[in-house]
Write a protein that holds these residues in place. Structure first.
Motif, short mmCIF file in Angstrom:
data_model
loop_
_atom_site.label_atom_id
_atom_site.label_comp_id
_atom_site.label_asym_id
_atom_site.label_seq_id
_atom_site.Cartn_x
_atom_site.Cartn_y
_atom_site.Cartn_z
N SER A 1 0.81 -1.22 0.00
CA SER A 1 0.00 0.00 0.00
C SER A 1 0.84 1.27 0.00
N GLY A 2 2.16 1.13 0.18
CA GLY A 2 3.04 2.30 0.10
C GLY A 2 3.64 2.73 1.43
N LYS A 3 3.46 1.92 2.48
CA LYS A 3 3.93 2.31 3.81
C LYS A 3 5.46 2.46 3.85
N THR A 4 6.17 1.42 3.44
CA THR A 4 7.64 1.47 3.48
C THR A 4 8.17 2.50 2.49
N THR A 5 7.46 2.69 1.39
CA THR A 5 7.86 3.73 0.42
C THR A 5 7.85 5.11 1.07
N ILE A 6 6.85 5.36 1.93
CA ILE A 6 6.81 6.63 2.67
C ILE A 6 8.04 6.75 3.56
N PHE A 7 8.37 5.68 4.29
CA PHE A 7 9.59 5.69 5.13
C PHE A 7 10.84 5.93 4.28
N ASN A 8 10.89 5.32 3.10
CA ASN A 8 12.06 5.48 2.23
C ASN A 8 12.20 6.93 1.74
N MET A 9 11.07 7.61 1.55
CA MET A 9 11.14 9.03 1.16
C MET A 9 11.54 9.90 2.35
N ILE A 10 11.03 9.58 3.53
CA ILE A 10 11.38 10.35 4.73
C ILE A 10 12.87 10.24 5.01
N SER A 11 13.42 9.02 4.87
CA SER A 11 14.83 8.81 5.25
C SER A 11 15.81 9.05 4.11
N GLY A 12 15.31 9.47 2.95
CA GLY A 12 16.20 9.90 1.86
C GLY A 12 16.65 8.80 0.93
N ASP B 1 22.51 9.99 5.04
CA ASP B 1 23.35 10.22 6.23
C ASP B 1 23.14 11.63 6.79
N THR B 2 22.85 12.59 5.90
CA THR B 2 22.57 13.96 6.36
C THR B 2 21.24 13.99 7.11
N ILE B 3 20.25 13.27 6.60
CA ILE B 3 18.94 13.20 7.27
C ILE B 3 19.10 12.54 8.64
N ALA B 4 19.95 11.51 8.72
CA ALA B 4 20.21 10.87 10.02
C ALA B 4 20.84 11.87 10.99
N ARG B 5 21.78 12.68 10.48
CA ARG B 5 22.41 13.70 11.33
C ARG B 5 21.40 14.75 11.79
N ASN C 1 28.09 -2.96 17.44
CA ASN C 1 26.96 -2.53 16.62
C ASN C 1 26.33 -1.25 17.18
N LEU C 2 26.23 -1.18 18.50
CA LEU C 2 25.66 0.03 19.11
C LEU C 2 26.59 1.22 18.92
N MET C 3 27.90 1.01 19.06
CA MET C 3 28.85 2.10 18.85
C MET C 3 28.81 2.59 17.40
N LEU C 4 28.57 1.67 16.47
CA LEU C 4 28.45 2.09 15.07
C LEU C 4 27.26 3.03 14.88
N GLY C 5 26.23 2.86 15.71
CA GLY C 5 25.11 3.79 15.66
C GLY C 5 25.51 5.20 16.05
N ARG C 6 26.61 5.33 16.79
CA ARG C 6 27.09 6.66 17.19
C ARG C 6 27.95 7.31 16.13
N HIS C 7 28.34 6.57 15.08
CA HIS C 7 29.43 7.08 14.23
C HIS C 7 29.13 8.42 13.61
N ILE C 8 27.85 8.73 13.35
CA ILE C 8 27.58 10.02 12.70
C ILE C 8 27.83 11.19 13.65
N HIS C 9 27.91 10.91 14.96
CA HIS C 9 28.17 11.99 15.91
C HIS C 9 29.65 12.07 16.30
N MET C 10 30.46 11.14 15.79
CA MET C 10 31.85 11.11 16.22
C MET C 10 32.73 11.93 15.27
N LYS C 11 33.47 12.85 15.87
CA LYS C 11 34.38 13.68 15.06
C LYS C 11 35.66 12.94 14.73
N THR C 12 36.04 11.98 15.60
CA THR C 12 37.39 11.42 15.50
C THR C 12 37.40 9.99 14.98
#
Length: 257
Positions: free
Chosen positions: A40-51, A73-77, A98-109
């Motif tokens: 019905s288009g549900k996941t397609t809506i999510f795919n548009m929201i998340s880029g 990745d910009t939308i995630a940020r 795996n959880l630390m990888l979820g932090r990677h977009i906030h890590m400068k280093t």
């Protein structure tokens, strides 16, 4: 102003309108569910929201900023995190990794930064400590302590789903997209998941968009529900309003003779 808003969203694939002029808005810290038959288009809506997909028309507004045209990745940020129907974790890495990888977009280093090389008082070490503290909170919150050093590939399905949920929380999202989070879970795991989602709403003060086939869960935890069929909005309202709508009954239970 609504915290999160979708306006006149449309997309076509091969001349067929997969989503046609769908609009809705979600207040901060509410649970908003999207329901509808398969395709019905549900996941397609999510795919548009998340880029992942760029809409043919329409806007996706987070706190007034239009996200359309930005990279995933910009939308995630900007504060949109997501789980998927099919789990997307690194099986040959531990739960903590795996959880630390979820932090990677906030890590400068970078994840394996100079924290160990430059001592505990360098900026990168302080950053690493803050990230670890945040991850430890998620581990406690989702009751993953006993699994922290396990490889994800060795975990039962329901636990893997929880790790994916934890990784999305590690992004510190403003909006959390949950795509079929209870798929493949048994009744007990589904009951637990309902509690987790309500706890996330309470503890993390995050706006939650949910796609879910389990109608008991949807009706039990949603503040508002959008029902769509063949890419078109049927009704949006409270669980009580949506449940009674004849088109929703027809879409879910089949036409009565």
């Amino acid at each position: 102003m609504a915290h999160f808003k979708v306006e006149h969203l449309s997309i076509s694939f091969g001349g067929i309108k997969a989503v046609n002029d769908v609009s809705f808005e979600v207040e901060h810290n509410k649970i908003f569910s999207i329901i509808g038959p398969n395709g019905s288009g549900k996941t397609t809506i999510f795919n548009m929201i998340s880029g992942i997909y760029k809409p043919g028309a329409g806007e996706v507004l987070l706190e007034g900023e239009n996200l359309v045209g930005l990279r995933p990745d910009t939308i995630a940020r900007r504060g949109v995190a997501r789980t998927f129907q099919n789990i997307q974790l690194f099986g040959n890495a531990t739960v903590m990794d795996n959880l630390m990888l979820g932090r990677h977009i906030h890590m400068k280093t970078g994840i394996l930064s100079g924290a160990f090389m430059w001592g505990r008082h360098s900026p990168s070490a302080k950053e690493e400590i803050r990230h670890r503290e945040l991850i430890e909170h998620i581990v406690d919150f989702l009751d993953l302590q006993s699994l922290r050093d396990q490889f994800v590939s060795n975990l039962p399905y329901g636990k893997r789903k929880l790790v994916e949920l934890g990784r999305a929380l590690a992004l510190e999202p403003k909006v959390l997209l949950l795509d079929e989070p209870s798929a493949g879970m048994n009744t007990e795991e589904k009951d637990d998941l309902r509690i987790w989602i309500k706890d996330i709403q309470e503890d993390y003060q995050v706006t939650i968009l949910l796609i879910e086939h389990d109608m008991n869960m949807v009706m039990g935890i949603s503040d508002r529900i959008l029902a769509i069929s063949q890419g078109v909005k049927i009704i949006e309202g409270t669980p009580q309003e949506v449940q009674k709508h004849p088109d929703v009954i027809a879409a879910y239970l089949g036409e009565e003779d």
